[in-house]
Design a protein around this motif. Structure first.
Motif, short mmCIF file in Angstrom:
data_model
loop_
_atom_site.label_atom_id
_atom_site.label_comp_id
_atom_site.label_asym_id
_atom_site.label_seq_id
_atom_site.Cartn_x
_atom_site.Cartn_y
_atom_site.Cartn_z
N HIS A 153 19.93 -14.05 7.17
CA HIS A 153 19.39 -13.72 8.58
C HIS A 153 19.57 -14.42 9.73
O HIS A 153 19.88 -13.92 10.88
N ARG A 154 19.61 -15.76 9.46
CA ARG A 154 19.81 -16.65 10.85
C ARG A 154 21.38 -16.29 11.21
O ARG A 154 21.69 -16.29 12.28
N TRP A 266 15.92 -4.35 20.69
CA TRP A 266 16.28 -3.38 19.86
C TRP A 266 16.41 -3.74 18.29
O TRP A 266 16.07 -3.39 17.52
N TRP A 267 16.96 -4.99 18.36
CA TRP A 267 16.93 -5.78 16.95
C TRP A 267 15.54 -5.79 16.42
O TRP A 267 15.35 -5.61 15.24
N LEU A 268 14.48 -6.37 17.11
CA LEU A 268 13.28 -6.41 16.76
C LEU A 268 12.39 -5.22 16.36
O LEU A 268 11.60 -4.91 15.37
N PHE A 269 12.72 -4.23 17.14
CA PHE A 269 12.15 -2.78 17.13
C PHE A 269 12.82 -2.20 15.70
O PHE A 269 11.78 -1.60 14.95
N ALA A 290 8.58 -13.83 15.79
CA ALA A 290 8.66 -15.03 16.44
C ALA A 290 9.84 -15.86 15.96
O ALA A 290 10.34 -16.65 17.05
N GLN A 291 10.05 -16.03 14.96
CA GLN A 291 11.28 -16.83 14.44
C GLN A 291 12.46 -16.27 14.95
O GLN A 291 13.48 -16.98 15.28
N THR A 292 12.58 -15.03 14.83
CA THR A 292 13.84 -14.38 15.56
C THR A 292 14.06 -14.48 16.97
O THR A 292 15.12 -15.09 17.34
#
Length: 367
Positions: A153-154, A266-269, A290-292
């Motif tokens: 994910h990172r 967009w990524w978060l949604f 929050a981490q993203t």
């Protein structure tokens, strides 16, 4: 759900062999040895998988595993998405940057060959997170260890940030400046989304999309100083992985020039949709919201000042996508499918973000 298409594989093979031979006039024995033709046409670009071989002028034989992307024959998700300008030319420009994209080979704008413009690129081999069921429910991401998933994910977020750091002028992407929508920056983005709303809804009031756009207009940031390349459809499902490493970034039909925080929003949604919207928990090891944001800020070297705004913008855009998908589904399922234009997880999450209630669901039709 796709709309049934009418492509005949034998006819497509003949047409493509002739076309490839024209593209390589000095080669001989051009042959397509394998071809997978999609038997549907919907909103997304059609994807053909083909293997080809030929003999070069020096007598050496060459074989290639290729992917052909064709513009949809029937419907479109976006009012101004041009396959060659928004995908082929962007991928061609990015090939020598640190954004991992496949090598593009050829493009064709004459619809006489396959009925629509298309381009051909090299095929990559790796794993792509699924949409149905979502990667948070089933697939290789679920099968990873917690540490592997965290590293995956990172890496995914880090590659996302590479797009926003590309010097779009130096690589020749000036054609993405939509001058017909106004001055580059917030004005251009506002006018584009206003026209998108009108086009998608055909002027009819949508109980979530229209209030969301009113919220956006009231809160639009003056952030033109951050204008950069934006991927558009930024999500893990448009990346290909080998282990935890990103080896390919695909689907540039939503590409634009704007604040790269729009890609983060967009990524978060989409992450919220793939978890909460599908009744699935965030997998252990994945970055939470929050981490993203913190990871994005670390790689971009600046704060994500307007991420809340761009998350709402992501929901607004996705609402319009759902309107067009409902339109397509109604062609095969009938008018009842049109209810999904409003009653869907995307609209519900967007309504929550802007603090309004969802309209009551329609009563089910009596038998």
């Amino acid at each position: 759900m796709p709309v049934e298409g009418q492509r005949d594989p034998a006819e497509v093979k003949v047409a493509l062999e002739r076309w490839l031979a024209d593209k390589m006039p000095e080669a001989s024995g051009v042959e397509i040895t394998s071809l997978e033709v999609p038997q549907s046409s919907g909103f997304s670009n059609e994807t053909f998988l083909l293997d080809a071989r030929w003999t070069n002028p020096d007598g050496t034989d060459e074989a290639a595993e290729l992917v052909l992307r064709s513009q949809p024959l029937v419907h479109k998700l976006f009012p101004e998405s041009e396959l060659l300008a928004h995908q082929y030319e962007v991928m061609q420009a990015l090939y020598d940057t640190d954004v991992p994209v496949p090598r593009t080979r050829w493009a064709e704008d004459d619809p006489a060959v396959l009925g629509a413009p298309f381009f051909v690129m090299d095929r990559l081999h790796g794993l792509v997170p699924g949409d149905a069921p979502p990667y948070t429910v089933e697939g290789f991401v679920v099968d990873m260890t917690v540490d592997e998933r965290n590293e995956w994910h990172r890496n995914a977020v880090e590659v996302l940030t590479r797009v926003g750091k590309v010097d779009w002028q130096a690589v020749g992407l000036h054609h993405l400046d939509q001058t017909h929508h106004g001055e580059l920056g917030p004005e251009q983005r506002r006018n584009y989304f206003a026209s998108y709303l009108e086009w998608a809804t055909k002027g009819e009031q949508h109980p979530i999309a229209h209030p969301a756009f009113e919220w956006l207009m009231a809160n639009w940031p003056d952030d033109g100083e951050h204008t950069a390349l934006c991927w558009g459809d930024a999500r893990p499902g448009n990346q290909m992985y080998r282990g935890t490493e990103v080896i390919g970034v695909f689907d540039w039909e939503m590409v634009s020039l704007g604040n790269p925080e729009s890609d983060l929003g967009w990524w978060l949604f989409l992450q919220r949709y793939s978890t909460e919207g599908n009744g699935a928990p965030l997998l252990e090891g994945m970055l939470d919201r929050a981490q993203t944001i913190a990871e994005w800020e670390r790689h971009m070297g600046r704060p994500a000042t307007h991420v809340d705004f761009y998350e709402v913008l992501g929901g607004f855009q996705f609402c319009l996508v759902m309107v067009k998908l409902a339109e397509m589904y109604s062609m095969s399922l009938g008018p009842a499918a049109l209810t999904m234009a409003v009653h869907n997880p995307v609209a519900a999450i967007t309504a929550e973000l802007i603090g309004i209630d969802m309209p009551p669901a329609p009563e089910p039709a009596s038998a």
